[in-house]
Design a protein around this motif. Structure first.
Motif, short mmCIF file in Angstrom:
data_model
loop_
_atom_site.label_atom_id
_atom_site.label_comp_id
_atom_site.label_asym_id
_atom_site.label_seq_id
_atom_site.Cartn_x
_atom_site.Cartn_y
_atom_site.Cartn_z
N GLY A 225 0.84 -1.18 0.00
CA GLY A 225 0.00 0.00 0.00
C GLY A 225 0.88 1.23 0.00
O GLY A 225 2.10 1.15 -0.10
N ARG A 226 0.25 2.37 0.09
CA ARG A 226 0.99 3.63 0.14
C ARG A 226 0.51 4.46 1.30
O ARG A 226 -0.68 4.54 1.57
N ASN A 227 1.45 5.10 1.98
CA ASN A 227 1.13 6.07 3.01
C ASN A 227 0.57 7.29 2.28
O ASN A 227 1.24 7.89 1.47
N PRO A 228 -0.70 7.67 2.55
CA PRO A 228 -1.29 8.77 1.80
C PRO A 228 -0.61 10.12 2.03
O PRO A 228 -0.66 10.99 1.19
N ARG A 229 0.05 10.29 3.15
CA ARG A 229 0.71 11.57 3.42
C ARG A 229 2.06 11.68 2.73
O ARG A 229 2.40 12.73 2.21
N THR A 230 2.83 10.58 2.76
CA THR A 230 4.19 10.66 2.23
C THR A 230 4.33 9.99 0.87
O THR A 230 5.31 10.23 0.18
N GLY A 231 3.39 9.15 0.50
CA GLY A 231 3.49 8.41 -0.75
C GLY A 231 4.43 7.22 -0.65
O GLY A 231 4.63 6.49 -1.62
N GLU A 232 5.00 6.99 0.53
CA GLU A 232 5.95 5.90 0.75
C GLU A 232 5.21 4.55 0.70
O GLU A 232 4.11 4.41 1.20
N GLU A 233 5.84 3.56 0.06
CA GLU A 233 5.25 2.23 0.00
C GLU A 233 5.31 1.58 1.38
O GLU A 233 6.29 1.70 2.10
N VAL A 234 4.23 0.88 1.73
CA VAL A 234 4.11 0.23 3.02
C VAL A 234 3.68 -1.21 2.78
O VAL A 234 2.74 -1.47 2.03
N ALA A 235 4.35 -2.16 3.41
CA ALA A 235 3.99 -3.58 3.28
C ALA A 235 2.72 -3.84 4.07
O ALA A 235 2.60 -3.45 5.23
N ILE A 236 1.75 -4.48 3.44
CA ILE A 236 0.52 -4.88 4.13
C ILE A 236 0.62 -6.38 4.37
O ILE A 236 0.69 -7.16 3.41
N PRO A 237 0.67 -6.80 5.64
CA PRO A 237 0.85 -8.23 5.92
C PRO A 237 -0.40 -9.04 5.56
O PRO A 237 -1.50 -8.50 5.49
N SER A 238 -0.19 -10.34 5.35
CA SER A 238 -1.34 -11.21 5.11
C SER A 238 -2.12 -11.31 6.40
O SER A 238 -1.61 -11.06 7.49
N GLY A 239 -3.37 -11.64 6.29
CA GLY A 239 -4.20 -11.74 7.47
C GLY A 239 -5.57 -12.26 7.11
O GLY A 239 -5.74 -12.98 6.13
N LYS A 240 -6.55 -11.86 7.87
CA LYS A 240 -7.93 -12.27 7.63
C LYS A 240 -8.79 -11.03 7.49
O LYS A 240 -8.50 -9.98 8.06
N THR A 241 -9.86 -11.16 6.73
CA THR A 241 -10.81 -10.08 6.58
C THR A 241 -12.22 -10.66 6.63
O THR A 241 -12.41 -11.86 6.36
#
Length: 132
Positions: A60-76
């Protein structure tokens, strides 16, 4: 609608005191949370089905900085409306397809030049428009 509205409607429709209605609503929500935490499917005929599905990891991306962020696997938790809700105009098109790695996560919103609607403009508070 918030939980208090649900409690008030239960009290009005059943004639039970609001305190008892609140206890019943709390017990229902508690039971649902426990079942979902165990990975169980909750099927409410005429209303819909809640299911726990695995969520693949992504970026994903941090909306403030535009930096890429890893989204871990999980449950939804996914909800599929039942036939009665569908008759009231709720669409199940989103849930009919199995998604691949390119699936947009619940925390991501389409934006920028590649979005079908074009760039998403935020208002002065930094929030996207209401229709978004």
């Amino acid at each position: 609608m918030i939980k208090l509205d649900i409690v008030n409607r239960v009290a009005e429709r059943t004639g039970v005191p609001k305190m008892k209605a609140e206890q019943a609503v709390d017990a229902l929500f508690h039971s649902m949370k426990e079942a979902l935490a165990r990975g169980e499917r909750i099927e409410l005929r005429g209303f819909g089905v809640f299911v726990v599905k695995p969520r693949k990891r992504g970026v994903g991306r941090n909306p403030r900085t535009g930096e890429e962020v890893a989204i871990p696997s999980g449950k939804t938790i996914r909800f599929k409306p039942g036939k009665e809700l569908q008759a009231h105009g709720f669409d199940t098109e989103h849930d009919e397809h199995e998604h691949d790695d390119a699936d947009i996560h619940d925390t991501e919103a389409p934006s920028g030049e590649n979005s079908p609607a074009g760039p998403v403009e935020a208002d002065a508070s930094g929030r996207p428009p209401d229709g978004f």
